[in-house]
Design a protein around this motif. Sequence first.
Motif, PDB file in Angstrom:
ATOM      1  N   VAL A   1       0.424  -1.356  -0.452  1.00 54.56           N
ATOM      2  CA  VAL A   1      -0.216  -0.015  -0.009  1.00 54.56           C
ATOM      3  C   VAL A   1       0.948   1.134   0.049  1.00 54.56           C
ATOM      4  CG1 VAL A   1      -1.909   1.479   0.652  1.00 54.56           C
ATOM      5  CG2 VAL A   1      -1.872  -1.717   1.427  1.00 54.56           C
ATOM      6  N   VAL A   2       0.381   2.001  -0.982  1.00 52.16           N
ATOM      7  CA  VAL A   2       1.692   3.269  -1.327  1.00 52.16           C
ATOM      8  C   VAL A   2       1.410   4.485  -1.185  1.00 52.16           C
ATOM      9  CG1 VAL A   2       2.957   1.621  -2.331  1.00 52.16           C
ATOM     10  CG2 VAL A   2       1.274   3.272  -3.321  1.00 52.16           C
ATOM     11  N   GLY A   3      -0.563   4.487  -0.551  1.00 49.78           N
ATOM     12  CA  GLY A   3      -1.599   5.927  -0.975  1.00 49.78           C
ATOM     13  C   GLY A   3      -2.834   5.070  -0.778  1.00 49.78           C
ATOM     14  N   GLN A   4      -3.623   6.464  -1.329  1.00 48.57           N
ATOM     15  CA  GLN A   4      -4.742   6.213  -1.384  1.00 48.57           C
ATOM     16  C   GLN A   4      -5.365   7.113  -1.292  1.00 48.57           C
ATOM     17  OE1 GLN A   4      -5.516   6.867   2.976  1.00 48.57           O
ATOM     18  NE2 GLN A   4      -6.156   4.618   3.506  1.00 48.57           N
ATOM     19  N   VAL A   5      -6.558   6.934  -2.626  1.00 47.59           N
ATOM     20  CA  VAL A   5      -7.718   8.106  -3.077  1.00 47.59           C
ATOM     21  C   VAL A   5      -8.767   7.729  -2.431  1.00 47.59           C
ATOM     22  CG1 VAL A   5      -5.601   7.856  -5.692  1.00 47.59           C
ATOM     23  CG2 VAL A   5      -7.985   6.292  -4.597  1.00 47.59           C
ATOM     24  N   TYR A   6      -9.188   8.345  -3.013  1.00 46.75           N
ATOM     25  CA  TYR A   6     -10.964   9.069  -2.215  1.00 46.75           C
ATOM     26  C   TYR A   6     -11.982   9.069  -3.418  1.00 46.75           C
ATOM     27  CZ  TYR A   6      -8.137  10.288   1.816  1.00 46.75           C
ATOM     28  OH  TYR A   6      -7.241  10.140   2.682  1.00 46.75           O
ATOM     29  N   GLU A   7     -13.397   8.934  -3.055  1.00 42.51           N
ATOM     30  CA  GLU A   7     -14.509   8.794  -4.706  1.00 42.51           C
ATOM     31  C   GLU A   7     -15.313   9.173  -2.908  1.00 42.51           C
ATOM     32  OE1 GLU A   7     -16.417   6.488  -7.056  1.00 42.51           O
ATOM     33  OE2 GLU A   7     -14.378   6.455  -6.929  1.00 42.51           O
ATOM     34  N   GLY A   8     -15.289  10.656  -3.309  1.00 45.78           N
ATOM     35  CA  GLY A   8     -16.570  11.109  -2.457  1.00 45.78           C
ATOM     36  C   GLY A   8     -16.645  11.305  -1.105  1.00 45.78           C
ATOM     37  N   ASN A   9     -17.317  10.141   0.023  1.00 55.99           N
ATOM     38  CA  ASN A   9     -16.282   9.511   1.123  1.00 55.99           C
ATOM     39  C   ASN A   9     -15.982   8.286   1.485  1.00 55.99           C
ATOM     40  OD1 ASN A   9     -18.930   7.704   0.509  1.00 55.99           O
ATOM     41  ND2 ASN A   9     -19.842   8.341   2.707  1.00 55.99           N
ATOM     42  N   GLN A  10     -15.732   7.706  -0.089  1.00 50.55           N
ATOM     43  CA  GLN A  10     -14.906   6.425   0.109  1.00 50.55           C
ATOM     44  C   GLN A  10     -13.677   6.646  -0.464  1.00 50.55           C
ATOM     45  OE1 GLN A  10     -17.468   3.856  -2.526  1.00 50.55           O
ATOM     46  NE2 GLN A  10     -18.988   4.562  -2.091  1.00 50.55           N
ATOM     47  N   VAL A  11     -13.092   5.721   1.261  1.00 56.42           N
ATOM     48  CA  VAL A  11     -11.424   5.465   0.290  1.00 56.42           C
ATOM     49  C   VAL A  11     -11.179   4.286  -0.088  1.00 56.42           C
ATOM     50  CG1 VAL A  11      -9.422   6.330   1.664  1.00 56.42           C
ATOM     51  CG2 VAL A  11     -11.167   7.476   1.998  1.00 56.42           C
ATOM     52  N   PHE A  12      -9.883   4.844  -1.007  1.00 58.70           N
ATOM     53  CA  PHE A  12      -9.716   3.522  -1.233  1.00 58.70           C
ATOM     54  C   PHE A  12      -7.859   3.387  -1.214  1.00 58.70           C
ATOM     55  CE2 PHE A  12     -13.219   4.098  -3.747  1.00 58.70           C
ATOM     56  CZ  PHE A  12     -14.100   3.333  -3.447  1.00 58.70           C
ATOM     57  N   ASP A  13      -7.453   2.030  -1.390  1.00 61.92           N
ATOM     58  CA  ASP A  13      -5.918   1.968  -1.554  1.00 61.92           C
ATOM     59  C   ASP A  13      -5.567   1.772  -2.788  1.00 61.92           C
ATOM     60  OD1 ASP A  13      -5.712   1.624   1.356  1.00 61.92           O
ATOM     61  OD2 ASP A  13      -5.795  -0.341   1.706  1.00 61.92           O
ATOM     62  N   VAL A  14      -4.238   2.674  -2.474  1.00 59.52           N
ATOM     63  CA  VAL A  14      -3.248   2.714  -3.903  1.00 59.52           C
ATOM     64  C   VAL A  14      -2.112   1.504  -4.043  1.00 59.52           C
ATOM     65  CG1 VAL A  14      -1.987   3.838  -5.490  1.00 59.52           C
ATOM     66  CG2 VAL A  14      -4.312   4.768  -4.456  1.00 59.52           C
ATOM     67  N   VAL A  15      -1.940   0.506  -4.471  1.00 60.32           N
ATOM     68  CA  VAL A  15      -1.402  -1.053  -4.113  1.00 60.32           C
ATOM     69  C   VAL A  15      -0.762  -0.691  -5.950  1.00 60.32           C
ATOM     70  CG1 VAL A  15      -0.908  -2.573  -3.662  1.00 60.32           C
ATOM     71  CG2 VAL A  15      -3.073  -1.439  -3.218  1.00 60.32           C
ATOM     72  N   VAL A  16       0.679  -0.881  -5.521  1.00 64.38           N
ATOM     73  CA  VAL A  16       1.947  -1.865  -6.395  1.00 64.38           C
ATOM     74  C   VAL A  16       1.377  -3.480  -5.620  1.00 64.38           C
ATOM     75  CG1 VAL A  16       4.205  -1.475  -7.301  1.00 64.38           C
ATOM     76  CG2 VAL A  16       3.340   0.756  -6.325  1.00 64.38           C
ATOM     77  N   VAL A  17       1.610  -4.309  -6.864  1.00 62.37           N
ATOM     78  CA  VAL A  17       1.801  -5.754  -6.689  1.00 62.37           C
ATOM     79  C   VAL A  17       1.294  -6.144  -8.216  1.00 62.37           C
ATOM     80  CG1 VAL A  17      -0.985  -5.534  -7.763  1.00 62.37           C
ATOM     81  CG2 VAL A  17       0.002  -7.086  -6.292  1.00 62.37           C
ATOM     82  N   LEU A  18       1.979  -6.900  -8.453  1.00 62.36           N
ATOM     83  CA  LEU A  18       2.025  -7.753  -9.614  1.00 62.36           C
ATOM     84  C   LEU A  18       0.252  -8.014 -10.379  1.00 62.36           C
ATOM     85  CD1 LEU A  18       4.430 -10.991  -8.908  1.00 62.36           C
ATOM     86  CD2 LEU A  18       4.998  -9.338 -10.701  1.00 62.36           C
ATOM     87  N   PRO A  19       0.480  -8.495 -11.916  1.00 61.93           N
ATOM     88  CA  PRO A  19      -0.838  -8.447 -12.496  1.00 61.93           C
ATOM     89  C   PRO A  19      -1.226 -10.296 -11.581  1.00 61.93           C
ATOM     90  CG  PRO A  19       0.627  -7.780 -14.092  1.00 61.93           C
ATOM     91  CD  PRO A  19       0.962  -7.746 -12.668  1.00 61.93           C
ATOM     92  N   GLU A  20      -3.007 -10.265 -11.973  1.00 60.63           N
ATOM     93  CA  GLU A  20      -3.057 -11.474 -11.057  1.00 60.63           C
ATOM     94  C   GLU A  20      -2.616 -12.913 -11.562  1.00 60.63           C
ATOM     95  OE1 GLU A  20      -7.874 -13.078  -9.348  1.00 60.63           O
ATOM     96  OE2 GLU A  20      -7.252 -11.549 -10.929  1.00 60.63           O
ATOM     97  N   ARG A  21      -2.667 -12.647 -13.046  1.00 57.48           N
ATOM     98  CA  ARG A  21      -2.509 -14.001 -13.781  1.00 57.48           C
ATOM     99  C   ARG A  21      -1.150 -13.953 -12.874  1.00 57.48           C
ATOM    100  NH1 ARG A  21       0.709 -12.382 -17.561  1.00 57.48           N
ATOM    101  NH2 ARG A  21       1.321  -9.839 -17.906  1.00 57.48           N
ATOM    102  N   LEU A  22      -0.439 -13.664 -12.923  1.00 57.95           N
ATOM    103  CA  LEU A  22       1.111 -13.564 -12.586  1.00 57.95           C
ATOM    104  C   LEU A  22       1.059 -14.568 -10.977  1.00 57.95           C
ATOM    105  CD1 LEU A  22       2.946 -11.291 -14.129  1.00 57.95           C
ATOM    106  CD2 LEU A  22       2.736 -12.834 -15.213  1.00 57.95           C
TER     107      LEU A  22
END
Length: 1022
Positions: free
Chosen positions: A731-752
């Motif tokens: 988790v490297v940060g967060q973004v906001y959408e209205g009153n909702q907060v979501f994590d920003v994540v660095v990760v490999l693609p799901e298929r890998l």
Amino acid sequence: MALASMLLIYGIYKLSNSSLDIFPEFAPKQVIIQTEAQGLTAEQVEVLVTQPLENALGGLVGMESIRSQSIPSLSVLILTFYDSTDIYLDRQLVSERLLGLKDALPAGVGSPLMVPLESSSGTIMTIGLTSDSQDLMTLRSLVDWTLAPRLLSVDGVADINVFGGHERQLQIQIDPSKLAKYGISLDEVMTVAQQATGIMGTGFIENRNQRMTIQVSGQPLNAKQLAKVVVRKQDNTVLRLGDIAAVKEAPAPTIGGAAIGGKPAVVLMVIGQYKANTLAVTEGIEAALDEFKDGFAAEGVVLHDDLFRPANYIQTSLHNIQEHLMVGGGLVMLVLILFLFNIRTAVISMTAIPLSLFTAMIVLLEFGININIMVLGGLAIALGEVVDDAIIDTENIFRRLRQNALLAKPKPAMEVVYQASMEVRSSVVYASFIVMLVFVPLLTLSGVAGRMFEPLGEAYILAIFASLAVALTVTPALCHILLTRAGDVSHDEPPLVRMIKPVYGRLLSSISRFPRVTLLGVLGFCLAGLAILPFLGGSFLPELREGHYIIHTASVPGTSIEESLRIGGRIEQRVAEIPGVRSTSQWAGRAERGADTFGTHYSEYEVDLEPMDGPSQQRVLDEIREILEAFPGVNSEVNTFLTERIDETISGYTSPIVVNIYGKDLDALDQTAQEVAKVIRDIDGAADVQLRAPPGEPQLEVRLDLDKLAYWGLRPAQVMQAVKTGFDGAVVGQVYEGNQVFDVVVVLPERLRRQPQQLRNLPIQTPDGVMLRLQDIATIQQVSGRHMIQHRGSQRLQTVTANVTDRDLSSFFAELKQRVHEEVAFTADIYPEFTGAAVAQAQSREDLIVHSTLAGVAVLLLLFVALQSFRNMLLVLINLPFSLVGGVLAVVLTNGVLSIGSLVGFVTLFGITLRNAIMLVSHYQYMVKEEGAEWNLDTAIRGAQERLPSILITALVTALAMLPIAMNSDSPGREIMGPMASIIIGGLISSTILNLLVLPSVMLRYGRFNADKESESGVNTI
């Protein structure tokens, strides 16, 4: 009379404003601590998290025990405190210890958190969401940011456990080949992402008359904007995040999944607060859900608000108990009219029922005790007894008024009422106190049995005490008003009494000729009945008919959530085809901060039934078990919700049979546990046998080569961080959408991330800029690890559990202990502990016997005071074994199993039996002492005939009041009280026969009654 009327009105008011619950708080005082340790194996969690917490929390004041579970990514500690402690103080003490522990735990491990304090029954409702038009990520966001916060605001809700759906993340899914192409490290990508996202305060500008807050906007808030962030710029070439990674909204790695009817869903378990009222909280939740139904329908979201609703069991139980009260009250009224043949006397006696029951409920409510099924059960058991004192008083007054009317110079009615009431007053008082006293041991039970049955005992004792007060005050007043002022009393005896008295007299005369033969016959009957006792089975509680079953399944450790849901979908499909099944749902894995902390191989299913009787519910249960047997390799068990909660409270597991095996070496514990499990499977009646912490969870071990790391200038932590970022996400940060907060994540693609071989190819950049693969600096191999490591008292243990079918619990447990000790070899450092519902039942039985013995001494003292003769007291006690035999025969004719409720039934029976015996013997005493009658056969027969109506009426009233419960004991709300009622009825039949036919002849032959006013001494009467 005015006060009685006011009491009745106030009782109706209090009851109408009270709410109902299932059971009282039967769980011990516990504090549960969960610590998230994302990415750590069970072995690492045990050493790095669990043990430090156990060491820090040990020795807290009032703590009885501590047990723990270390599973991948999570540590769970369960601290149990003594019942005498204050749970809120306990939590305060734990909270103070936890304050300084965060710094003592490894980096990346979350703070230890206490799970919200919840009620014993736990779940208030289970609801779910499905949709054909919305994806699981949208449904989960709807739950997390809209539905769950609203439900948490409902009074009495402690927590919401959410299973399934996809938590939304803004993921930067790196492309390893492009990182290698451009020579960019994972650390560089993380640094760029951290600098691109997040919000920070930027201060303010203030001049002489104004302050202005500085707000910086324009940061990336969505995937498209984040993809434009610059990673590098060389000359005129700009390299952006979107050039080396796929930036998009994607689901976070899941720890659980859910389905409803086999369809992917989001399932919510609503947890009730400690001492919250289930019915009231349910109504609040349903009112809150009604606010969302129109909006959900417009968005194509289906709300399943009845997957599990414990309030259904409460309402069904209440309906059944109300039906019992109505039918029982009607039968009581019928008996009174038949024997007294006077509506006014019947009404006077019946008045004791509402006054006594309402008085008991008022006292309970004023002391903060909620009305629950056990309280109602206590009042239902007391239904036939609260009227006894009033019947005895009314019948005696009615008889004396008839006799007075035949005199040449009748006495004043007021005087007759007073004298007739005083004639039976002492015997009524002593008998009622004895009935209450024999119930006192119920209040001293320990553990779960004590917490469950204490409200039943309190309600029963209060009702009997209230009935005594009514008989001493209201009943004589009503007799004076209704029997002397409201018209003349008939001079004749009631027809039924007039018809049976001569027959009874002749029968008694015949029996009295052979007192020794009669006594020997009674003793023989008692011995034969008591010989049956050792062959009766035992259980803690009977089967509860909640109209709902919970299925647990566990596949091989390491099974994915996807596979668990696939298997669960097949099980749901088969179960849903059973006639009577209304709905099914499943959740797999666990929820964050959830009470159930299981791996992805574990699933739980809610199976809700259409309204049906007990035998039909048992049929559904048998069919579910047959279906589960058709899935080889899947361990399973099925039971009702409350039964599981009680078993879990007793032993920590949802099974009644638990064998804990303690030791140090985990492999040796596994081997011994497998041997114990094999023995249990060979025992007749064993079902659902399983190891609770099975070994063999697959792991990929990355063993770093320190020499190679040194050659390339790398540190171990750098490599571990790269692995964590690639496969767990950083988790490297967060973004906001209205009153909702979501994590920003660095990760490999799901298929890998789904391909084990990609772990070898994970890019690692050296300080010199050389791009390596993980396999260049480490050895990677698959090994076998553990899903769970358990501790109790800081000792490691392995646990084997089982259910019992088609056999009683006590005999199964006895055979289990014997065979395990004979067939399993234990070493000096490995030893077993047998626990579960069978141990709790044995402990409760022992407590009840010990405390009943102590109460028996007090009962004997009261009997001696009441009868004024040691000899007569011993003769009265003959009734007890006779009533015991009747109760034993009732057990044999029903299910042949003694539960804790059955033992309570025997306790109740003994009090009732002594009451009727006291009424007869004390009347003999009155006739000899007060009336001057000579103690002979004629006096014995006349006294028995005079007491025949009251003894028959009280016995019939009590038995018939219990009959609706006993006749349909396998129905909701009657399961615990049913065996009690059967025993009371059976014992009453046998004890009443002895009381009316045997006791007079025994008293005539062996009893002593002196005509003087002095009391007999115990020595002179022997």
